[in-house]
Design a protein around this motif. Structure first.
Motif, short mmCIF file in Angstrom:
data_model
loop_
_atom_site.label_atom_id
_atom_site.label_comp_id
_atom_site.label_asym_id
_atom_site.label_seq_id
_atom_site.Cartn_x
_atom_site.Cartn_y
_atom_site.Cartn_z
N GLY A 95 0.88 -1.16 0.00
CA GLY A 95 0.00 0.00 0.00
C GLY A 95 0.91 1.20 0.00
O GLY A 95 2.13 1.10 0.26
N THR A 96 0.36 2.38 -0.28
CA THR A 96 1.27 3.51 -0.43
C THR A 96 1.49 4.29 0.86
O THR A 96 2.42 5.08 0.94
CB THR A 96 0.78 4.46 -1.54
N LYS A 97 0.67 4.05 1.87
CA LYS A 97 0.87 4.83 3.11
C LYS A 97 2.26 4.59 3.68
O LYS A 97 2.95 5.52 4.07
CB LYS A 97 -0.20 4.51 4.15
N SER A 196 4.99 11.82 -7.22
CA SER A 196 3.64 12.15 -7.65
C SER A 196 2.69 11.05 -7.18
O SER A 196 2.71 9.93 -7.70
CB SER A 196 3.64 12.27 -9.18
N ASP A 197 1.88 11.39 -6.18
CA ASP A 197 0.94 10.41 -5.61
C ASP A 197 -0.30 10.42 -6.50
O ASP A 197 -1.07 11.39 -6.51
CB ASP A 197 0.63 10.82 -4.17
N GLU A 198 -0.49 9.32 -7.21
CA GLU A 198 -1.55 9.26 -8.24
C GLU A 198 -2.60 8.21 -7.90
O GLU A 198 -3.21 7.61 -8.78
CB GLU A 198 -0.89 9.02 -9.61
N CYS A 199 -2.83 7.99 -6.60
CA CYS A 199 -3.69 6.86 -6.22
C CYS A 199 -5.16 7.06 -6.61
O CYS A 199 -5.92 6.11 -6.64
CB CYS A 199 -3.54 6.51 -4.75
N TYR A 200 -5.55 8.31 -6.94
CA TYR A 200 -6.95 8.54 -7.35
C TYR A 200 -7.08 8.71 -8.87
O TYR A 200 -8.13 9.16 -9.34
CB TYR A 200 -7.51 9.77 -6.64
N VAL A 201 -6.03 8.38 -9.60
CA VAL A 201 -6.01 8.75 -11.03
C VAL A 201 -7.15 8.12 -11.82
O VAL A 201 -7.65 8.70 -12.79
CB VAL A 201 -4.64 8.42 -11.66
N HIS A 224 1.46 4.68 -6.92
CA HIS A 224 0.09 4.21 -7.19
C HIS A 224 -0.33 3.16 -6.17
O HIS A 224 0.51 2.48 -5.59
CB HIS A 224 0.01 3.58 -8.59
N SER A 225 -1.64 3.02 -6.05
CA SER A 225 -2.18 2.08 -5.08
C SER A 225 -3.34 1.32 -5.70
O SER A 225 -4.10 1.88 -6.49
CB SER A 225 -2.68 2.87 -3.87
N LEU A 226 -3.49 0.06 -5.31
CA LEU A 226 -4.69 -0.67 -5.73
C LEU A 226 -5.82 -0.54 -4.71
O LEU A 226 -6.92 -1.03 -4.91
CB LEU A 226 -4.36 -2.14 -5.99
N SER A 227 -5.53 0.16 -3.60
CA SER A 227 -6.55 0.31 -2.55
C SER A 227 -7.80 0.96 -3.09
O SER A 227 -8.92 0.51 -2.81
CB SER A 227 -6.01 1.19 -1.42
N LYS A 228 -7.63 2.05 -3.84
CA LYS A 228 -8.78 2.81 -4.31
C LYS A 228 -9.24 2.27 -5.67
O LYS A 228 -10.42 2.06 -5.90
CB LYS A 228 -8.42 4.30 -4.46
N ARG A 229 -8.28 2.04 -6.56
CA ARG A 229 -8.64 1.59 -7.91
C ARG A 229 -9.47 0.32 -7.89
O ARG A 229 -10.44 0.17 -8.63
CB ARG A 229 -7.36 1.35 -8.73
N THR A 235 -5.93 -5.47 1.48
CA THR A 235 -4.87 -6.44 1.17
C THR A 235 -3.49 -5.79 1.10
O THR A 235 -2.50 -6.48 1.17
CB THR A 235 -5.15 -7.16 -0.16
N ARG A 236 -3.43 -4.47 0.93
CA ARG A 236 -2.19 -3.70 0.98
C ARG A 236 -1.27 -3.98 -0.20
O ARG A 236 -0.34 -4.78 -0.12
CB ARG A 236 -1.42 -3.94 2.29
N VAL A 237 -1.53 -3.35 -1.30
CA VAL A 237 -0.58 -3.44 -2.42
C VAL A 237 -0.63 -2.16 -3.24
O VAL A 237 -1.68 -1.64 -3.57
CB VAL A 237 -0.81 -4.71 -3.29
C1 LIG Z 1 -3.49 10.81 -1.19
C2 LIG Z 1 -3.35 9.45 -0.61
N1 LIG Z 1 -2.19 8.82 -0.76
C3 LIG Z 1 -1.99 7.60 -0.25
C4 LIG Z 1 -2.98 6.96 0.46
C5 LIG Z 1 -2.68 5.61 1.05
O1 LIG Z 1 -3.41 4.57 0.52
P1 LIG Z 1 -2.92 3.08 0.62
O2 LIG Z 1 -1.91 2.99 1.72
O3 LIG Z 1 -4.12 2.28 0.92
O4 LIG Z 1 -2.30 2.75 -0.70
C6 LIG Z 1 -4.22 7.58 0.64
C7 LIG Z 1 -5.28 6.92 1.42
O5 LIG Z 1 -6.31 7.45 1.72
C8 LIG Z 1 -4.40 8.87 0.09
O6 LIG Z 1 -5.57 9.52 0.21
#
Ligand SMILES: Cc1ncc(COP(=O)(O)O)c(C=O)c1O
Length: 372
Positions: A95-97, A196-201, A224-229, A235-237
């Motif tokens: 996950g990206t956090k 560049s945090d693109e997790c909502y792209v 990038h994250s699969l959490s939102k997509r 599952t954290r990836v």
């Molecule tokens: C801007 C942004 N970056 C990163 C994350 C982290 O997400 P994750 O750790 O699930 O990939 C979030 C989660 O809300 C977010 O809003």
């Protein structure tokens, strides 16, 4: 001898609104939590099957990500952004956090002469926390009226000390789309890596989603994250890709720390990345929930609730944010987050995540007596 003050972790932001939760108890169906951006919709069945059937439980998984996962990432980038990235310039994160929260430590070891992390003044709190945890200075970059980074506001002294500039587009919480080309150019001009945090792209509403990598890999890393997509926050990836030297450095350091996405989760990540249909469906869900909830909240409060340019948050100005949050939870059982969680500049705003199922939004409308 002077010693630094011991670090005391601050309260986790969302725990500060726990006291509002009992206010929803009187409603049949209870609390509707719109405060955290945690997905509730299901991931595709192929992902669940991959989790159970990967046979990857026994051995240690590769920290950098399996060849299949890194290939699935580059195939997705090809389909989504029409760019060619080598799987060698991609690596996995849990996950990206954790990536955001630990990055400054690794960058500081690489450039001990620098100590500053630049991040958007209204943003995901972990950018600032990552700086704090590394003993670095976090410097908030003001936003322009359209919600992008005001790069002209970064002082020469801060630029010289900067280990990284964070950009987040679409942004959390504002949903604003930033000028990624300008961010990349600023970083190159000042020799500051741009992350560049693109997790909502995938949830970009006006036109197609953009990555900073469209402007070349030099000095930039897309995260990038699969959490939102793919509704896989549990599952954290995630993954990062970009500048070959930076990616190589980070993946080597992260190996030593034992940052490993579990094998079955890596297999699930491949299944998720290979499938675009579920993302289309999710996009339609979020879009309709954004519109519906904005209409309901506007009808109840009379306040303007704009549809964001991207992401799945409503971000709107209410004045006294804590009071508004309490009033809404008392009236509807719906809990928002006060804007100061995302920086002092956001303290007149609130954020609503449209992550709850449609029935919950119906329930909010009913409880508020809204016709929308
Ligand atoms: C801007 C942004 N970056 C990163 C994350 C982290 O997400 P994750 O750790 O699930 O990939 C979030 C989660 O809300 C977010 O809003």
């Amino acid at each position: 001898m002077a010693t630094a003050a011991p670090f005391v972790p601050p309260p986790y932001p969302y725990e500060r609104i726990d006291r509002f939760k009992p206010l929803a108890e009187g409603f049949e169906g209870g609390l509707i939590d719109l405060s955290i951006g945690t997905p509730c919709d299901p991931p595709p069945a192929s992902v669940i099957a991959a989790l159970g059937g990967s046979n990857a439980e026994r051995g240690y998984p590769p920290s950098i990500g399996t060849a299949q996962l890194r290939r699935a990432v580059t195939d997705w980038m090809q389909r989504r952004f029409a760019i060619e990235v080598s799987p060698d310039d991609v690596a996995a994160c849990i996950g990206t956090k954790e990536f955001v929260g630990t990055l400054p430590q690794w960058l500081r070891l690489r450039r001990p002469d620098r100590d500053t992390v630049l991040y958007p003044a209204i943003s995901y709190p972990t950018y600032a926390m990552g700086a704090t945890l590394a003993g670095c200075r976090g410097v908030a970059v003001p936003l322009t009226p359209t919600g992008g980074l005001d790069l002209t506001a970064i002082s020469a002294a801060d630029a010289e000390r900067a280990l990284a500039l964070w950009v987040n587009s679409p942004g959390n919480p504002t949903g604003a789309i930033d000028d990624l080309e300008a961010a990349a150019a600023w970083g190159r001009r000042h020799d500051v890596p741009v992350f560049s945090d693109e997790c909502y792209v995938e949830f970009t509403w006006g036109g197609r989603g953009r990555t900073i990598l469209e402007h070349g890999l030099d000095g930039v890393v897309a995260v990038h994250s699969l959490s939102k997509r793919s509704n896989l926050a549990g599952t954290r990836v995630g993954f990062y890709a970009g500048d070959p030297e930076l990616v190589e450095y980070l993946r080597e350091v992260r190996k030593h720390v034992g940052m490993m996405v579990p094998g079955p989760v890596q297999a699930a990540g491949v299944a998720a990345l290979d499938d675009d249909a579920h993302v289309e469906l999710q996009r339609a869900r979020y879009r309709s929930r954004l519109e519906r909830l904005a209409a309901i909240l506007h009808e109840w409060s009379g306040i303007e609730v704009p549809i964001p340019a991207g992401g799945f948050y409503l971000w709107f100005e209410v004045g006294a944010a804590w009071e508004f949050t309490e009033r809404l939870v008392r009236a509807s059982g719906a809990l928002l987050s006060p804007g100061e969680f995302y920086g002092a500049d956001g303290d007149r705003f609130v954020r609503a995540a449209v992550v709850q199922p449609d029935e919950c939004i119906d329930r909010i409308a009913e409880r508020l007596g809204a016709r929308a």
